[in-house]
Every structure is written in structure tokens, then in C-alpha cells.
Design an enzyme around this catalytic site. Structure first.
Site, mmCIF file in Angstrom:
data_model
loop_
_atom_site.group_PDB
_atom_site.id
_atom_site.type_symbol
_atom_site.label_atom_id
_atom_site.label_comp_id
_atom_site.label_asym_id
_atom_site.label_seq_id
_atom_site.Cartn_x
_atom_site.Cartn_y
_atom_site.Cartn_z
ATOM 1 N N TRP A 99 1.990 1.628 -3.514
ATOM 2 C CA TRP A 99 0.895 2.187 -4.334
ATOM 3 C C TRP A 99 0.903 3.710 -4.245
ATOM 4 O O TRP A 99 0.711 4.413 -5.250
ATOM 5 C CB TRP A 99 -0.463 1.674 -3.835
ATOM 6 C CG TRP A 99 -1.015 0.485 -4.540
ATOM 7 C CD1 TRP A 99 -1.124 -0.779 -4.051
ATOM 8 C CD2 TRP A 99 -1.578 0.432 -5.869
ATOM 9 N NE1 TRP A 99 -1.702 -1.608 -4.980
ATOM 10 C CE2 TRP A 99 -1.999 -0.891 -6.103
ATOM 11 C CE3 TRP A 99 -1.753 1.384 -6.865
ATOM 12 C CZ2 TRP A 99 -2.589 -1.295 -7.292
ATOM 13 C CZ3 TRP A 99 -2.342 0.994 -8.063
ATOM 14 C CH2 TRP A 99 -2.752 -0.329 -8.277
ATOM 15 N N TRP A 135 -9.676 7.130 -7.944
ATOM 16 C CA TRP A 135 -10.912 7.340 -8.697
ATOM 17 C C TRP A 135 -10.807 6.819 -10.125
ATOM 18 O O TRP A 135 -11.737 6.197 -10.645
ATOM 19 C CB TRP A 135 -11.285 8.830 -8.684
ATOM 20 C CG TRP A 135 -12.150 9.137 -7.514
ATOM 21 C CD1 TRP A 135 -11.760 9.603 -6.284
ATOM 22 C CD2 TRP A 135 -13.562 8.922 -7.423
ATOM 23 N NE1 TRP A 135 -12.836 9.701 -5.451
ATOM 24 C CE2 TRP A 135 -13.957 9.308 -6.120
ATOM 25 C CE3 TRP A 135 -14.530 8.469 -8.318
ATOM 26 C CZ2 TRP A 135 -15.289 9.235 -5.701
ATOM 27 C CZ3 TRP A 135 -15.852 8.397 -7.898
ATOM 28 C CH2 TRP A 135 -16.222 8.778 -6.609
ATOM 29 N N GLU A 182 0.825 -1.205 0.000
ATOM 30 C CA GLU A 182 0.000 0.000 0.000
ATOM 31 C C GLU A 182 0.856 1.250 0.000
ATOM 32 O O GLU A 182 0.519 2.255 -0.660
ATOM 33 C CB GLU A 182 -0.932 -0.006 1.213
ATOM 34 C CG GLU A 182 -1.970 -1.117 1.184
ATOM 35 C CD GLU A 182 -2.833 -1.057 -0.063
ATOM 36 O OE1 GLU A 182 -3.421 0.010 -0.333
ATOM 37 O OE2 GLU A 182 -2.919 -2.080 -0.771
ATOM 38 N N TRP A 204 -16.286 10.469 -13.157
ATOM 39 C CA TRP A 204 -15.417 10.262 -12.003
ATOM 40 C C TRP A 204 -14.884 11.568 -11.436
ATOM 41 O O TRP A 204 -14.590 11.677 -10.239
ATOM 42 C CB TRP A 204 -14.249 9.335 -12.355
ATOM 43 C CG TRP A 204 -13.328 9.844 -13.436
ATOM 44 C CD1 TRP A 204 -13.405 9.584 -14.771
ATOM 45 C CD2 TRP A 204 -12.187 10.691 -13.273
ATOM 46 N NE1 TRP A 204 -12.387 10.218 -15.456
ATOM 47 C CE2 TRP A 204 -11.620 10.907 -14.550
ATOM 48 C CE3 TRP A 204 -11.583 11.302 -12.176
ATOM 49 C CZ2 TRP A 204 -10.499 11.692 -14.768
ATOM 50 C CZ3 TRP A 204 -10.458 12.093 -12.373
ATOM 51 C CH2 TRP A 204 -9.920 12.286 -13.659
ATOM 52 N N ASN A 210 -10.712 2.297 3.113
ATOM 53 C CA ASN A 210 -10.227 2.152 1.738
ATOM 54 C C ASN A 210 -11.119 1.245 0.894
ATOM 55 O O ASN A 210 -11.385 1.533 -0.280
ATOM 56 C CB ASN A 210 -8.795 1.611 1.734
ATOM 57 C CG ASN A 210 -8.207 1.606 0.333
ATOM 58 O OD1 ASN A 210 -8.095 2.649 -0.298
ATOM 59 N ND2 ASN A 210 -7.852 0.428 -0.168
ATOM 60 N N TRP A 241 -20.756 10.407 -20.109
ATOM 61 C CA TRP A 241 -21.296 10.222 -18.771
ATOM 62 C C TRP A 241 -22.721 10.769 -18.693
ATOM 63 O O TRP A 241 -23.106 11.642 -19.467
ATOM 64 C CB TRP A 241 -20.410 10.930 -17.747
ATOM 65 C CG TRP A 241 -18.998 10.425 -17.726
ATOM 66 C CD1 TRP A 241 -17.915 11.008 -18.320
ATOM 67 C CD2 TRP A 241 -18.525 9.223 -17.119
ATOM 68 N NE1 TRP A 241 -16.785 10.256 -18.102
ATOM 69 C CE2 TRP A 241 -17.129 9.151 -17.362
ATOM 70 C CE3 TRP A 241 -19.128 8.212 -16.370
ATOM 71 C CZ2 TRP A 241 -16.341 8.102 -16.891
ATOM 72 C CZ3 TRP A 241 -18.343 7.175 -15.900
ATOM 73 C CH2 TRP A 241 -16.968 7.116 -16.155
#
Length: 479
Positions: free
Chosen positions: A281, A385, A278, A362, A344, A309
Site C-alpha cells: 500500500w 485521507w 501494508e 479532507w 492506523n 464542503w
């Protein structure tokens, strides 16, 4: 050893600690006298929608703690840290000139606006004969230090992580020593301004028990160290105390990334390895943002800029308020609205729901998170996102869509988390709490919850929404 400069200024930003701090270490090593400063930047503060913001309260309390740490380092009774309120570029340049320093020291930030700010500051200082030095501090590897064999940035996390681990050497995680002689940190700063003096209050920081400063970071880290072995098996369940809760401290630098990585490496085991992933990341998304600043407004995968969208203002408003009729989604959004924190796993669930079930761009969700999250970090927020929306690097494939009911059944099986944030459903039994609209009217009456009145009916049919999303992506891909 002779010092390179007679005096310097350390500009603290997202590194609010007086230990293992690269810029402070370098300034103390190179300057006979070191002044320290933090600026409450009006370019940032004036854009906030409320004068009652938890993050500003957290930062202010952490700045007060930083000054206390600097005083202890220099054995001073009076303030050491110059705290100003204004536009950061002009304020820092003016303060450097006022103090007569030869150089300004700061740790790098990789957000586009911050890099532009620092370039402007460096240019303004240079015109006055003052040097500007910046350093790597908030990550282990930055910018283009981890590249593919062909010299290009990674677009997929797993090979990036492999390269990151292979490149890691002890020197990359060695802490920066911070030692000051009495004469190095002069106690010539004015009293720190109060929150009220900069036009803010602490929000509900105390109510949330969000402990600021290095003391708060260390207490939270100490607690996690006792639980890290179970991190892998507990981290996906929001009702359990499974994650580290250190994200806000990482965001504002009240813990050291080198300290955290060293601990994970020294402990080993499944929990520590999963947590280290993590942390990697986090650096992956920082790297992506540095190489691709356009992702702030555009899709990482350019083909998806053509996605159409839905214009769904009502759905977006229901999502923001935690009134979608899907209990786990609503619980996650209410947790965010009440506390500024979201687990998370739930960040992925609610982001998938907004983009894949409601068909909302998004970017709208990303901006809402930016306004609400205590730990808001542009790189991580944008990356997460776009991952959920399937427009990003290493993203969830566009044809895989989270089912909000099965996610609820899997990660909150007894509905403990749901009941905490959606008290309307407190009496609903476990087998129905994930999809309460399936209760018969008689059952609803017996439980004291009428779907559509006391709690919303689902605002969208997941199966139909899934087909619309698949069609949306197929249209772009020409399938």
C-alpha cells in the site's frame, strides 16, 4: 578495479542509515574518496509551527547515530558526516564545490517539491561540471515500474498488489553491500551542530520513548518479529500491541524496505502476508503521487473537486482538540496530539468523521495530520485521507460511511483505549462508554461525569450527518 571518480559526495535525506543504502553503495563503488552530508533544510524547518518538534529531534538523533555508523565503517574517531543548516539546494552545491567532488549521489524522493529541488540541484551542479546521480532506495518498485497491461498506472490497489507480487524477483530485494576502505571516508567534517544550534529542541521525544536511529529501528523491528504471526488478528485494535510501529523508521530510512520485505517473504503466514500488503500500500501511494502530483491539492477523482464542503470551523476545532463527544474519535485525536502517533484504524475513523460527519474538506484534516504526525509522509497521508473521504483511488465508496459508535464497539469493545486517552470516562461501564450521552442524569451523577460539562455532548448527530453526506455526493454525481 579503477574508480570512475576521484571523489564524490553522498547526500543523505530520508535514508539515515549506513547499511543497505543504494546511494552510499554506488558512491563507494565509483569513487576513491567519499564525503557524506546531511542538510537541515531551512525551507522545511522554517515552515514548522513550533521550535519544539518531535520530528526534528528524531532526525537530529538519527543523524548523530548515522555519523557514528559511518565512523565505525571507516574506523574513524572524528566526524565523517558533514551536517549543515541552510537551504538544501544552495548548501549542497556549495559543499560539493568546497570539497572539490566530481559527483553527488542521492536516493530518489517522489514528492513534487523534492523532485523540483533535486532537478534544481542537478542543474546547478552540471553548470559547475559536477555530476548528479540518483537511485531507487526507499521502495521496491518506483515510478512507472508497475503498470497495467495497457501501460497506464493502476488506480485500484488489489490489481496493483497482484502485479507487484508477480513482478517481484530476488534481485529487487537484494541488499546493497556497503564496504569502505580506510581512505574512502575521510574524517574531515566539523563537529555536528546541536539541536539548539539549529534553533530547536527535542520536544517530548524522550518522554515518548521514541528510539531514533538504526538502533531504534532495529530494536522495534526485533520486537515486531516476535509478534508478526498475530498481526492480522490484532492490528485493528488500538488497545492491543498489534502493529509494527515502524512507520517513523520507514519514513526516515532508519530501516531498509528491502530488509522488511525479505523478512515478510521468508516468514510467510497470515500475519506476514497482511503486513506485506501494508508495505505494498505504501508503494501504491508513492506510485500514485509520482503519476498524479496534482492530488496534493485536488481530488484523485476529478468529479469530486465539485463537492461543496461545509464551512465548519467550530467542528474542525473540536475535532482537532479531541472534543467531539464521540469517545473513540476523541481518544484517537488526543493520542495524536500527545504523541505524534495514531493507530492506523483510528486514522480511518477520525478522517471519516471529519469528512463524513462534520462535512469538512479532507485537505484541512490532511494538513493537520501533516503538522502532527511523527511519521508524516505526503504520499501515504494524502492517499489515506482521500481514501477516507471517498475522493481518492480505491477509496471507501462514497455511500459507505463509518459509524463512530459501531467502530468503537467493534475495535475497542472494553473501552481500554478510550479510557487511556479520555480519562473523564474512566468510570463509565463498557456498555455505555461508546455512547456515554445515553446515560441518564442519575447514572451520570453516580459515575461522576456530566455529559455536556465534564465531557462534551456529541457535536453532531451521526444519522443526520450521514444523510447530508449522501446528499452532498449525490449532488455531484447527478443522482
Amino acid at each position: 578495479m579503477a574508480k570512475r571518480y576521484s571523489s564524490g559526495l553522498v547526500w543523505f535525506r530520508r535514508d539515515l542509515r549506513a547499511f543497505d543504502q543504494a546511494a552510499l553503495h554506488q558512491a563507494l563503488a565509483q569513487c576513491a574518496r567519499v564525503h557524506c552530508a546531511f542538510v537541515f533544510d531551512t525551507d522545511i524547518l522554517d515552515a514548522l509551527p513550533s521550535r519544539s518538534d518531535r520530528r526534528v529531534g528524531f532526525i537530529h538523533a538519527s543523524v548523530v547515530a548515522l555519523d557514528a555508523s559511518l565512523r565505525a565503517l571507516a574506523d574513524r574517531q572524528r566526524p565523517v558526516l558533514h551536517v549543515r543548516h541552510g537551504r538544501a539546494p544552495e548548501t549542497i552545491v556549495a559543499l560539493a564545490a568546497e570539497l572539490g567532488v566530481d559527483a553527488v549521489f542521492a536516493n530518489r524522493d517522489y514528492e513534487p517539491a523534492a523532485m523540483a529541488r533535486d532537478a534544481a540541484v542537478a542543474g546547478a551542479l552540471e553548470s559547475r561540471g559536477i555530476a548528479f546521480h540518483d537511485f531507487k532506495d526507499q521502495v521496491i518498485f518506483e515510478r512507472d515500474e508497475i503498470l497495467t497491461g495497457s501501460g497506464t498506472p493502476y488506480a485500484v490497489f488489489t490489481p496493483y498488489k497482484r502485479a507487484w507480487r508477480q513482478a517481484l524477483e530476488p534481485g529487487h530485494t537484494a541488499p546493497f553491500d556497503v564496504h569502505a576502505e580506510d581512505a574512502q571516508l575521510p574524517a574531515d567534517a566539523p563537529a555536528l551542530p546541536t539541536l539548539a544550534e539549529i534553533g530547536f529542541d527535542a520536544g517530548n521525544l524522550g518522554e515518548l520513548k521514541l528510539a531514533p536511529g538504526v538502533q531504534g529501528g532495529e530494536a522495534m523491528f526485533a520486537d515486531f518479529r516476535e509478534r508478526i504471526e498475530a498481526y492480522k488478528v490484532r492490528r485493528d485494535y488500538p488497545a492491543l500491541k498489534g502493529v509494527s510501529y515502524l512507520s517513523v523508521h520507514l519514513r526516515f530510512g532508519t530501516v531498509s524496505i528491502r530488509q522488511l520485505v525479505n523478512f515478510a517473504l521468508s516468514v510467510g503466514g497470515q500475519g506476514a502476508e497482511t503486513w506485506l500488503s501494508e508495505l505494498i500500500w505504501r508503494e501504491f501511494y508513492q506510485m500514485v503521487l509520482w503519476h498524479r502530483p496534482d492530488v496534493v491539492e485536488r481530488c484523485f477523482k476529478p468529479e469530486f473537486d465539485a463537492l461543496q464542503w461545509d464551512d465548519n470551523d467550530a467542528g474542525f476545532a473540536a475535532w482537532c482538540a479531541g472534543r467531539t463527544g464521540y469517545p473513540l474519535v476523541d481518544a484517537g485525536m488526543r493520542q495524536l496530539n500527545q504523541s505524534g502517533y495514531m493507530h492506523n484504524r483510528l486514522r480511518m475513523v477520525v478522517a471519516s468523521f471529519l469528512t463524513k460527519d462534520l462535512g469538512v474538506d479532507w485537505r484541512r484534516g490532511e494538513r493537520y495530520f501533516a503538522a502532527q504526525l511523527n511519521d508524516y509522509d505526503l504520499a501515504a497521508n494524502n492517499g489515506g485521507w482521500q481514501w477516507a473521504a471517498s475522493t481518492g483511488c480505491d477509496g471507501q465508496p462514497w455511500f459507505r460511511i463509518f459509524n463512530p459508535v459501531t467502530q468503537s464497539e467493534r475495535f475497542d469493545p472494553q473501552g481500554r483505549f478510550i479510557r487511556r486517552y479520555v480519562p473523564e470516562l474512566a468510570r463509565v461501564p463498557d456498555k455505555h462508554i461508546h455512547a456515554p450521552w445515553k446515560l441518564t442524569p442519575v447514572e451520570q451523577a453516580g459515575l461522576g461525569v456530566r455529559i455536556g460539562t465534564d465531557y462534551p455532548a456529541p457535536i453532531v448527530d451521526h444519522a443526520l450527518a450521514r444523510e447530508r453526506t449522501l446528499a452532498r455526493f449525490r449532488a455531484v454525481r447527478g443522482q
